[in-house]
Design a protein around this motif. Structure first.
Motif, mmCIF file in Angstrom:
data_model
loop_
_atom_site.group_PDB
_atom_site.id
_atom_site.type_symbol
_atom_site.label_atom_id
_atom_site.label_comp_id
_atom_site.label_asym_id
_atom_site.label_seq_id
_atom_site.Cartn_x
_atom_site.Cartn_y
_atom_site.Cartn_z
ATOM 1 N N ASN A 94 -19.451 -13.675 -30.046
ATOM 2 C CA ASN A 94 -20.205 -12.586 -30.669
ATOM 3 C C ASN A 94 -20.260 -11.374 -29.756
ATOM 4 O O ASN A 94 -20.400 -11.509 -28.542
ATOM 5 C CB ASN A 94 -21.632 -13.032 -30.996
ATOM 6 N N LEU A 95 -20.166 -10.200 -30.345
ATOM 7 C CA LEU A 95 -20.237 -8.943 -29.605
ATOM 8 C C LEU A 95 -21.501 -8.199 -30.005
ATOM 9 O O LEU A 95 -21.742 -7.982 -31.189
ATOM 10 C CB LEU A 95 -19.000 -8.088 -29.909
ATOM 11 N N LEU A 96 -22.287 -7.818 -29.020
ATOM 12 C CA LEU A 96 -23.564 -7.158 -29.285
ATOM 13 C C LEU A 96 -23.726 -5.948 -28.380
ATOM 14 O O LEU A 96 -23.494 -6.035 -27.172
ATOM 15 C CB LEU A 96 -24.721 -8.130 -29.049
ATOM 16 N N VAL A 97 -24.120 -4.827 -28.957
ATOM 17 C CA VAL A 97 -24.444 -3.639 -28.173
ATOM 18 C C VAL A 97 -25.953 -3.577 -28.007
ATOM 19 O O VAL A 97 -26.684 -3.557 -28.995
ATOM 20 C CB VAL A 97 -23.944 -2.353 -28.862
ATOM 21 N N ALA A 98 -26.401 -3.572 -26.765
ATOM 22 C CA ALA A 98 -27.840 -3.517 -26.498
ATOM 23 C C ALA A 98 -28.058 -2.918 -25.118
ATOM 24 O O ALA A 98 -27.213 -3.055 -24.230
ATOM 25 C CB ALA A 98 -28.458 -4.923 -26.567
ATOM 26 N N LYS A 99 -29.181 -2.246 -24.954
ATOM 27 C CA LYS A 99 -29.491 -1.635 -23.668
ATOM 28 C C LYS A 99 -29.635 -2.690 -22.581
ATOM 29 O O LYS A 99 -30.145 -3.785 -22.816
ATOM 30 C CB LYS A 99 -30.790 -0.823 -23.774
ATOM 31 N N ASN A 100 -29.194 -2.331 -21.369
ATOM 32 C CA ASN A 100 -29.262 -3.263 -20.243
ATOM 33 C C ASN A 100 -30.687 -3.763 -20.003
ATOM 34 O O ASN A 100 -30.906 -4.943 -19.715
ATOM 35 C CB ASN A 100 -28.741 -2.586 -18.970
ATOM 36 N N THR A 101 -31.655 -2.854 -20.109
ATOM 37 C CA THR A 101 -33.048 -3.236 -19.835
ATOM 38 C C THR A 101 -33.545 -4.283 -20.822
ATOM 39 O O THR A 101 -34.282 -5.206 -20.444
ATOM 40 C CB THR A 101 -33.960 -1.998 -19.900
ATOM 41 N N LEU A 102 -33.132 -4.173 -22.088
ATOM 42 C CA LEU A 102 -33.576 -5.131 -23.100
ATOM 43 C C LEU A 102 -32.875 -6.473 -22.927
ATOM 44 O O LEU A 102 -33.492 -7.532 -23.112
ATOM 45 C CB LEU A 102 -33.318 -4.566 -24.498
ATOM 46 N N VAL A 103 -31.604 -6.424 -22.567
ATOM 47 C CA VAL A 103 -30.881 -7.674 -22.317
ATOM 48 C C VAL A 103 -31.512 -8.399 -21.131
ATOM 49 O O VAL A 103 -31.711 -9.618 -21.174
ATOM 50 C CB VAL A 103 -29.392 -7.400 -22.043
ATOM 51 N N TYR A 104 -31.845 -7.649 -20.096
ATOM 52 C CA TYR A 104 -32.440 -8.301 -18.924
ATOM 53 C C TYR A 104 -33.799 -8.903 -19.253
ATOM 54 O O TYR A 104 -34.152 -9.976 -18.742
ATOM 55 C CB TYR A 104 -32.574 -7.328 -17.751
ATOM 56 N N LYS A 105 -34.573 -8.218 -20.091
ATOM 57 C CA LYS A 105 -35.864 -8.795 -20.484
ATOM 58 C C LYS A 105 -35.664 -10.129 -21.191
ATOM 59 O O LYS A 105 -36.466 -11.047 -21.050
ATOM 60 C CB LYS A 105 -36.619 -7.819 -21.400
ATOM 61 N N ALA A 106 -34.579 -10.233 -21.957
ATOM 62 C CA ALA A 106 -34.311 -11.469 -22.700
ATOM 63 C C ALA A 106 -33.851 -12.601 -21.781
ATOM 64 O O ALA A 106 -34.143 -13.772 -22.040
ATOM 65 C CB ALA A 106 -33.252 -11.211 -23.772
ATOM 66 N N VAL A 107 -33.137 -12.262 -20.702
ATOM 67 C CA VAL A 107 -32.573 -13.307 -19.838
ATOM 68 C C VAL A 107 -33.400 -13.540 -18.582
ATOM 69 O O VAL A 107 -33.123 -14.480 -17.829
ATOM 70 C CB VAL A 107 -31.125 -12.959 -19.427
#
Length: 233
Positions: A94-107
């Motif tokens: 899967n390919l997803l475009v998302a801001k780095n800050t939001l991805v980091y909050k998720a991980v």
């Protein structure tokens, strides 16, 4: 396969409930100008906060059953190029475009937090839900060649996380040359029929390879037992 081209996609802008936080538009028009601007600012902030929460939740869902996450710098990509890349990806990628800050909050707080070094610039994220890592990474290499992006470092892989370890752009050769499941099975079965020194070499292989090898051996024994049982009947 799926791709989100914007954090503000039209499909996700559902009507908001008319609560005290989201006043009735008709009432807004009756407010003095300064109060109207204040209420509109509150609404925009609430929408933005809701969208961010949705993106974080989407990333967390992609983490389920994920084997590898890779970042790609998509600076300068067109919608047409995104669609071409999306169509080339394997079924379980899967390919997803998302801001780095939001991805980091998720991980954050998970093994995927190892991705932090590549969380700069414009990243889209490749979520690989299959053990066939090289096959999942190859489509983007083909895309680079087709779009003549190989000489543009800014459009390369920015990093990846596999088994809790971070791989920088220069380390991708390791990921792209990993043996497939079939190759690992063949290696195991060959080792079991060869001298003890070959088996010792297999046992010294990475944990993933060893597990796959043992799984192949167990399957082989089960198949032989099934054949024996059928013959006895």
């Amino acid at each position: 396969m799926e791709i989100s081209l914007s954090l503000l996609s039209s499909s996700s802008l559902n009507p908001l409930p008319l609560t005290p936080s989201y006043p009735n538009p008709r009432r807004l028009r009756l407010l003095p100008p300064h109060r109207r601007r204040q209420q509109q600012s509150i609404i925009r902030s609430a929408i933005s906060r809701t969208k961010k929460e949705e993106v974080i939740e989407t990333v967390r869902k992609h983490l389920e059953g994920c084997y590898l996450i890779a970042g790609i710098n998509y600076s300068g990509f067109t919608v047409k190029q995104f669609e071409q890349l999306r169509r080339s990806l394997p079924e379980k990628t899967n390919l997803l475009v998302a801001k780095n800050t939001l991805v980091y909050k998720a991980v954050e707080g998970t093994k995927w937090a190892a991705l932090e070094p590549c969380m700069k610039g414009q990243n889209c994220w490749l979520f690989v839900h299959t053990e066939e890592i090289p096959a999942a990474l190859k489509p983007y290499r083909d895309f680079q060649k087709d779009q003549k992006l190989l000489l543009l470092e800014e459009n390369d892989y920015t990093g990846a996380c596999f088994e809790g370890k971070f791989y920088g752009p220069r380390d991708f050769k390791v990921l792209e040359t990993m043996p497939s499941r079939a190759e690992v099975y063949a290696k195991l079965l060959g080792s079991l029929k060869s001298p003890a020194t070959a088996l010792v070499g297999t046992l010294r292989a990475p944990a993933r390879d060893l597990v796959l090898v043992l799984m192949a051996y167990v399957k082989k024994l089960e198949d032989e037992q099934a054949v024996a049982s059928a013959s006895a009947q």
